[in-house]
Design a protein around this motif. Structure first.
Motif, PDB file in Angstrom:
ATOM      1  N   THR A   1      -5.246  14.899 -10.246  1.00 52.07           N
ATOM      2  CA  THR A   1      -5.296  14.641  -8.805  1.00 52.07           C
ATOM      3  C   THR A   1      -5.184  13.141  -8.575  1.00 52.07           C
ATOM      4  N   VAL A   2      -4.253  12.740  -7.710  1.00 61.39           N
ATOM      5  CA  VAL A   2      -4.001  11.322  -7.478  1.00 61.39           C
ATOM      6  C   VAL A   2      -4.304  10.965  -6.027  1.00 61.39           C
ATOM      7  N   THR A   3      -5.153   9.972  -5.846  1.00 57.65           N
ATOM      8  CA  THR A   3      -5.349   9.353  -4.544  1.00 57.65           C
ATOM      9  C   THR A   3      -4.864   7.920  -4.647  1.00 57.65           C
ATOM     10  N   SER A   4      -3.924   7.554  -3.801  1.00 55.87           N
ATOM     11  CA  SER A   4      -3.375   6.202  -3.824  1.00 55.87           C
ATOM     12  C   SER A   4      -3.944   5.387  -2.663  1.00 55.87           C
ATOM     13  N   ILE A   5      -4.265   4.149  -2.941  1.00 57.59           N
ATOM     14  CA  ILE A   5      -4.710   3.206  -1.919  1.00 57.59           C
ATOM     15  C   ILE A   5      -3.723   2.051  -1.935  1.00 57.59           C
ATOM     16  N   VAL A   6      -3.055   1.839  -0.816  1.00 57.58           N
ATOM     17  CA  VAL A   6      -1.980   0.857  -0.735  1.00 57.58           C
ATOM     18  C   VAL A   6      -2.339  -0.194   0.305  1.00 57.58           C
ATOM     19  N   GLY A   7      -2.192  -1.455  -0.068  1.00 58.46           N
ATOM     20  CA  GLY A   7      -2.554  -2.529   0.850  1.00 58.46           C
ATOM     21  C   GLY A   7      -1.456  -3.553   1.038  1.00 58.46           C
ATOM     22  N   ALA A   8      -1.471  -4.187   2.217  1.00 58.98           N
ATOM     23  CA  ALA A   8      -0.550  -5.278   2.525  1.00 58.98           C
ATOM     24  C   ALA A   8      -1.133  -6.057   3.707  1.00 58.98           C
ATOM     25  N   ARG A   9      -0.541  -7.186   3.994  1.00 55.14           N
ATOM     26  CA  ARG A   9      -1.045  -7.998   5.103  1.00 55.14           C
ATOM     27  C   ARG A   9      -0.812  -7.319   6.451  1.00 55.14           C
ATOM     28  N   THR A  10       0.363  -6.674   6.570  1.00 54.82           N
ATOM     29  CA  THR A  10       0.720  -6.029   7.830  1.00 54.82           C
ATOM     30  C   THR A  10       1.660  -4.861   7.545  1.00 54.82           C
ATOM     31  N   THR A  11       1.925  -4.038   8.550  1.00 54.60           N
ATOM     32  CA  THR A  11       2.713  -2.813   8.365  1.00 54.60           C
ATOM     33  C   THR A  11       4.062  -3.063   7.723  1.00 54.60           C
ATOM     34  N   SER A  12       4.774  -4.104   8.145  1.00 53.49           N
ATOM     35  CA  SER A  12       6.130  -4.351   7.653  1.00 53.49           C
ATOM     36  C   SER A  12       6.161  -4.670   6.165  1.00 53.49           C
ATOM     37  N   GLN A  13       5.010  -5.009   5.573  1.00 56.74           N
ATOM     38  CA  GLN A  13       4.971  -5.371   4.161  1.00 56.74           C
ATOM     39  C   GLN A  13       4.467  -4.236   3.268  1.00 56.74           C
ATOM     40  N   LEU A  14       4.160  -3.091   3.847  1.00 59.80           N
ATOM     41  CA  LEU A  14       3.740  -1.941   3.051  1.00 59.80           C
ATOM     42  C   LEU A  14       4.933  -1.396   2.267  1.00 59.80           C
ATOM     43  N   LEU A  15       4.687  -0.999   1.025  1.00 57.65           N
ATOM     44  CA  LEU A  15       5.767  -0.548   0.155  1.00 57.65           C
ATOM     45  C   LEU A  15       5.510   0.849  -0.390  1.00 57.65           C
ATOM     46  N   LEU A  16       6.551   1.668  -0.422  1.00 53.43           N
ATOM     47  CA  LEU A  16       6.601   2.923  -1.188  1.00 53.43           C
ATOM     48  C   LEU A  16       5.521   3.933  -0.796  1.00 53.43           C
ATOM     49  N   VAL A  17       5.070   3.865   0.436  1.00 52.34           N
ATOM     50  CA  VAL A  17       4.013   4.773   0.896  1.00 52.34           C
ATOM     51  C   VAL A  17       4.507   6.214   0.905  1.00 52.34           C
ATOM     52  N   ASP A  18       5.717   6.443   1.388  1.00 48.43           N
ATOM     53  CA  ASP A  18       6.247   7.808   1.459  1.00 48.43           C
ATOM     54  C   ASP A  18       6.391   8.418   0.064  1.00 48.43           C
ATOM     55  N   GLN A  19       6.834   7.632  -0.896  1.00 50.08           N
ATOM     56  CA  GLN A  19       6.984   8.140  -2.257  1.00 50.08           C
ATOM     57  C   GLN A  19       5.633   8.528  -2.852  1.00 50.08           C
ATOM     58  N   LEU A  20       4.613   7.744  -2.581  1.00 46.86           N
ATOM     59  CA  LEU A  20       3.280   8.051  -3.089  1.00 46.86           C
ATOM     60  C   LEU A  20       2.688   9.275  -2.392  1.00 46.86           C
ATOM     61  N   ARG A  21       3.039   9.491  -1.137  1.00 43.38           N
ATOM     62  CA  ARG A  21       2.531  10.659  -0.415  1.00 43.38           C
ATOM     63  C   ARG A  21       3.055  11.955  -1.005  1.00 43.38           C
ATOM     64  N   GLU A  22       4.169  11.901  -1.711  1.00 45.87           N
ATOM     65  CA  GLU A  22       4.682  13.100  -2.376  1.00 45.87           C
ATOM     66  C   GLU A  22       3.793  13.514  -3.547  1.00 45.87           C
ATOM     67  N   LEU A  23       2.921  12.608  -3.974  1.00 48.74           N
ATOM     68  CA  LEU A  23       2.104  12.839  -5.164  1.00 48.74           C
ATOM     69  C   LEU A  23       0.648  13.130  -4.849  1.00 48.74           C
ATOM     70  N   GLY A  24       0.244  12.910  -3.607  1.00 49.64           N
ATOM     71  CA  GLY A  24      -1.155  13.138  -3.246  1.00 49.64           C
ATOM     72  C   GLY A  24      -1.536  12.334  -2.014  1.00 49.64           C
TER      73      GLY A  24
END
Length: 279
Positions: free
Chosen positions: A126-149
């Motif tokens: 089971t994978v829970t991902s926590i992704v951080g960035a300074r602001t929305t435009s700098q977030l990376l690969l969130v959709d790809q990680l959502r495919e995994l959990g």
């Protein structure tokens, strides 16, 4: 020559390149990296293999433009080629066999945790991902990680998800859920903060060290770090280590060694002709 098959702008100053490299694609494992050199005389740059397609013979590199050499790599386009790509290098990730893993990515560190999360998910973890960035435009690969959990997003300015840093959200997760292992990749301060969260809880925590590298084979000694009081070389002993044993102060200090020279090179930056093109 290693031709670029696809180029995508993921965020400001962050580019994804899909590069033809069939032998690397066939052998690469999560956690490993390549050393890339754009053209003759160019700097050698270590880059994590964010993804690979063995059937197509391609690897995916996510590059943030922070200095002259990374800016040159980010400027190339489909049809251009990288002169040298050596790899796969480094030790593969020690993957949790079963249970619940938290994959924590800060900035471009998210590109490093993505293949780890994929490999864990393929094992049934089971994978829970926590992704951080300074602001929305700098977030990376969130959709790809959502495919995994489940994915929990953090932004410094609160423009998306939780307002704050990933280590705080990791503390919330560990307090509410049994977490069996943590994989954290990002800026030095972020990895240190995540290790500080998990240390008293005795949760095994793996970090990937972005130390300075030259040859990537353990000969130059440029990537040396201190882990558990002993000198280790990130290129051959890592790049992943026990996050509770890393000397983060030494790592941060060594990363600033050439900062003045890097800025001077960026200020003097001219055109760099990619391999396989005509000036």
């Amino acid at each position: 020559m290693y031709p670029v098959r696809r180029r995508e702008q993921l965020a400001p100053r962050v580019v994804e390149l899909v590069v033809q490299a069939p032998r690397i694609a066939a052998k690469r494992k999560p956690g490993q990296f390549v050393i890339a050199r754009l053209a003759d005389g160019a700097e050698r740059i270590p880059l994590t293999i964010a993804d690979a397609d063995s059937s197509a013979g391609t690897i995916t590199l996510v590059i943030q433009s922070v200095g002259k050499s990374t800016a040159d790599l980010c400027d190339i386009d489909v049809g251009d080629a990288i002169r040298d790509v050596a790899g796969p290098l480094g030790r593969p990730t020690d993957l949790l066999a079963a249970g619940h893993a938290a994959c924590v990515g800060g900035g471009v560190g998210t590109a490093v945790v993505l293949p780890i999360a994929r490999a864990l998910s393929a094992r049934g973890v089971t994978v829970t991902s926590i992704v951080g960035a300074r602001t929305t435009s700098q977030l990376l690969l969130v959709d790809q990680l959502r495919e995994l959990g489940e994915v929990q997003v953090c932004t410094d300015d609160g423009s998306e998800g939780h307002r704050g840093v990933v280590s705080d959200q990791l503390a919330v997760l560990c307090d509410s859920t049994q977490v069996d292992a943590v994989y954290a990749v990002g800026p030095v301060a972020m990895m240190r903060a995540c290790a500080d969260v998990t240390r008293p809880l005795r949760i095994p925590t793996t970090v990937s060290l972005n130390s300075i590298m030259v040859d990537g084979t353990g000969m130059c000694g440029g990537c040396r770090v201190r882990v558990d009081g002993q000198t280790r070389y990130a290129c051959v002993d890592g790049p992943e280590f026990d996050g509770h044993q890393v000397d983060y102060d030494l790592l941060a200090d060594r990363l600033t060694t050439y900062r003045t020279f890097e800025q001077e090179a960026l200020d003097r930056r001219g055109a760099c002709t990619p391999a396989g093109t005509t000036p």
